[in-house]
Design a protein around this motif. Structure first.
Motif, mmCIF file in Angstrom:
data_model
loop_
_atom_site.group_PDB
_atom_site.id
_atom_site.type_symbol
_atom_site.label_atom_id
_atom_site.label_comp_id
_atom_site.label_asym_id
_atom_site.label_seq_id
_atom_site.Cartn_x
_atom_site.Cartn_y
_atom_site.Cartn_z
ATOM 1 N N ALA A 292 0.837 -1.206 0.000
ATOM 2 C CA ALA A 292 0.000 0.000 0.000
ATOM 3 C C ALA A 292 0.867 1.250 0.000
ATOM 4 N N GLU A 293 1.975 1.220 0.730
ATOM 5 C CA GLU A 293 2.890 2.361 0.745
ATOM 6 C C GLU A 293 3.525 2.567 -0.630
ATOM 7 N N ALA A 294 3.904 1.465 -1.268
ATOM 8 C CA ALA A 294 4.491 1.556 -2.609
ATOM 9 C C ALA A 294 3.481 2.117 -3.602
ATOM 10 N N LEU A 295 2.237 1.670 -3.501
ATOM 11 C CA LEU A 295 1.184 2.159 -4.396
ATOM 12 C C LEU A 295 0.991 3.661 -4.224
ATOM 13 N N ALA A 296 0.941 4.125 -2.989
ATOM 14 C CA ALA A 296 0.760 5.555 -2.736
ATOM 15 C C ALA A 296 1.930 6.361 -3.279
ATOM 16 N N ALA A 297 3.144 5.833 -3.133
ATOM 17 C CA ALA A 297 4.327 6.534 -3.637
ATOM 18 C C ALA A 297 4.281 6.652 -5.153
ATOM 19 N N ILE A 298 3.931 5.575 -5.827
ATOM 20 C CA ILE A 298 3.869 5.585 -7.290
ATOM 21 C C ILE A 298 2.807 6.556 -7.776
ATOM 22 N N GLN A 299 1.655 6.521 -7.154
ATOM 23 C CA GLN A 299 0.548 7.367 -7.601
ATOM 24 C C GLN A 299 0.809 8.854 -7.361
ATOM 25 N N ALA A 300 1.774 9.171 -6.498
ATOM 26 C CA ALA A 300 2.132 10.568 -6.265
ATOM 27 C C ALA A 300 3.161 11.076 -7.266
ATOM 28 N N ASN A 301 3.775 10.170 -8.022
ATOM 29 C CA ASN A 301 4.858 10.546 -8.924
ATOM 30 C C ASN A 301 4.356 10.867 -10.326
ATOM 31 N N SER A 302 5.234 11.483 -11.109
ATOM 32 C CA SER A 302 4.880 11.866 -12.475
ATOM 33 C C SER A 302 4.632 10.626 -13.332
ATOM 34 N N PRO A 303 3.462 10.504 -13.942
ATOM 35 C CA PRO A 303 3.199 9.354 -14.804
ATOM 36 C C PRO A 303 4.199 9.223 -15.951
ATOM 37 N N THR A 304 4.574 10.343 -16.558
ATOM 38 C CA THR A 304 5.545 10.290 -17.649
ATOM 39 C C THR A 304 6.889 9.778 -17.149
ATOM 40 N N SER A 305 7.314 10.254 -15.987
ATOM 41 C CA SER A 305 8.574 9.794 -15.412
ATOM 42 C C SER A 305 8.532 8.307 -15.090
ATOM 43 N N LEU A 306 7.397 7.836 -14.609
ATOM 44 C CA LEU A 306 7.270 6.417 -14.273
ATOM 45 C C LEU A 306 7.504 5.535 -15.495
ATOM 46 N N HIS A 307 6.926 5.920 -16.616
ATOM 47 C CA HIS A 307 7.101 5.132 -17.837
ATOM 48 C C HIS A 307 8.549 5.186 -18.315
ATOM 49 N N CYS A 308 9.173 6.353 -18.202
ATOM 50 C CA CYS A 308 10.579 6.477 -18.591
ATOM 51 C C CYS A 308 11.465 5.619 -17.698
ATOM 52 N N ALA A 309 11.239 5.685 -16.403
ATOM 53 C CA ALA A 309 12.077 4.955 -15.458
ATOM 54 C C ALA A 309 11.945 3.450 -15.639
ATOM 55 N N LEU A 310 10.716 2.972 -15.780
ATOM 56 C CA LEU A 310 10.513 1.532 -15.949
ATOM 57 C C LEU A 310 11.183 1.044 -17.229
ATOM 58 N N GLY A 311 10.982 1.770 -18.325
ATOM 59 C CA GLY A 311 11.585 1.371 -19.583
ATOM 60 C C GLY A 311 13.096 1.397 -19.548
ATOM 61 N N ALA A 312 13.672 2.397 -18.892
ATOM 62 C CA ALA A 312 15.129 2.525 -18.844
ATOM 63 C C ALA A 312 15.770 1.413 -18.026
ATOM 64 N N VAL A 313 15.167 1.058 -16.901
ATOM 65 C CA VAL A 313 15.709 -0.035 -16.087
ATOM 66 C C VAL A 313 15.660 -1.353 -16.855
ATOM 67 N N ARG A 314 14.562 -1.605 -17.518
ATOM 68 C CA ARG A 314 14.432 -2.888 -18.230
ATOM 69 C C ARG A 314 15.315 -2.942 -19.474
ATOM 70 N N ALA A 315 15.507 -1.808 -20.122
ATOM 71 C CA ALA A 315 16.438 -1.795 -21.257
ATOM 72 C C ALA A 315 17.863 -2.020 -20.776
ATOM 73 N N ALA A 316 18.228 -1.441 -19.632
ATOM 74 C CA ALA A 316 19.568 -1.639 -19.080
ATOM 75 C C ALA A 316 19.792 -3.093 -18.702
#
Length: 328
Positions: free
Chosen positions: A240-264
């Motif tokens: 629940a804490e992780a969900l709240a943290a994610i939902q407070a963050n920039s949606p565009t940044s979330l997609h960039c971060a997830l894609g960059a980690v998986r590409a790396a």
């Protein structure tokens, strides 16, 4: 020594230029056998880049100037990673963003158990950089995705478990390490690290290690919306804490971060990760979330960023996928 303790040694252009010059000079100096990097002051090793400078550059249209600063910083991180002499980094207190770039690419990485590492870039409309996406990609399971999307801090013990550090040493023994270093003169980095750990290191359990089962179950999902959906159905309090943290963050940044980690994770090469992170940085600099995120978290400190868009549409997802996967 990073000497800006009043700002937890937050990195400025001048500091990066000085560090680049020092590492360049020391590389060919036959009187120098190893390099030790610490942060001055009690509060921490390095709080990352100076976010207010970042905001000033982006909000005044000086995007290219700040991109040049990032290029310099990334080149320094790569130099440290490939340095021909042992580089010992000694982390205490706070170590965030650019501080991780300096500390965690070194050949001998020491941390105190009380140190706090963090990659909170998605909170300000940005994405993890300085090669951290590769470090997160190499972390066990899908803990890297968890860190990138939530921006949650982690301990020195976690840093060792996740591959951001090699050993823990109590800060009150740092001086003893300095006194012992002449005994390791001219030894390879691996032997120096082993010797320091035997003499001064100790074990402490990683709090994150026990949470990996639920983290993996949620963060192995292929997309940000699916990760959010899985977290919303979990009963683990930390989910629940992780969900709240994610939902407070920039949606565009979330997609960039997830894609960059998986590409790396797919490429597993620092230079590729840095190049990708720079492309992502340039993309995000021209979007409103970055200036808005810094305003909300650092300038006005109202902690209420107004992200735009509130959700990422398919066209934006395609843009992000292209800049992450295609060399430009």
């Amino acid at each position: 020594m990073l000497r800006r303790p009043e700002a937890i040694n937050a990195l400025t252009l001048g500091m990066l230029e000085d560090l680049t010059r020092i590492f360049t000079d020391f590389r060919s100096d036959t009187k120098i056998s190893m390099v030790i990097l610490q942060g001055a002051g009690a509060r921490g090793f390095c709080a990352g880049g100076d976010i207010k400078d970042f905001h000033a550059a982006v909000s005044s249209g000086e995007h290219q100037r700040f991109l040049e600063l990032l290029r310099l910083e990334f080149a320094l991180d790569e130099m440290i990673a490939n340095y021909p002499k042992p580089v010992i980094t000694m982390v205490h207190g706070l170590c965030m963003g650019g501080g991780i770039g300096l500390a965690s690419h070194a050949s001998i990485r020491i941390t105190t158990p009380e140190a706090r590492f963090a990659l909170p870039e998605a909170r300000i409309g940005y994405s993890p950089d300085v090669g951290s996406t590769l470090l997160m990609a190499r972390a066990p399971g899908h803990v890297g995705e968890y860190l990138a999307l939530t921006g949650t801090s982690f301990t020195g013990a976690d840093a060792v478990e996740l591959g951001f550090a090699d050993m823990m040493v109590s800060q009150d023994r740092f001086e003893e390490i300095f006194e012992a270093l002449p005994d390791f003169d001219s030894m390879p980095a691996a032997e120096i690290a082993a010797g320091i750990e035997v003499l001064f290191g100790f074990f402490a359990a990683s709090p994150l290690a026990s949470q990996q089962p639920w983290i993996d179950a949620a963060f192995c999902a292929p997309t940000v919306p699916e990760i959010i959906q899985r977290l919303s159905t979990m009963r683990h309090p930390a989910a629940a804490e992780a969900l709240a943290a994610i939902q407070a963050n920039s949606p565009t940044s979330l997609h960039c971060a997830l894609g960059a980690v998986r590409a790396a994770r797919t490429e597993d090469h620092l230079r590729s990760a840095l190049d990708r992170e720079l492309r992502v940085a340039e993309y995000l600099m021209y979007r409103g979330d970055l200036t808005e995120g810094i305003r909300a978290q650092v300038i006005d400190k109202d902690r209420s960023p107004r992200w735009s868009p509130l959700t990422v549409d398919p066209a934006t997802e395609r843009e992000i996928a292209a800049l992450i996967t295609v060399e430009q």
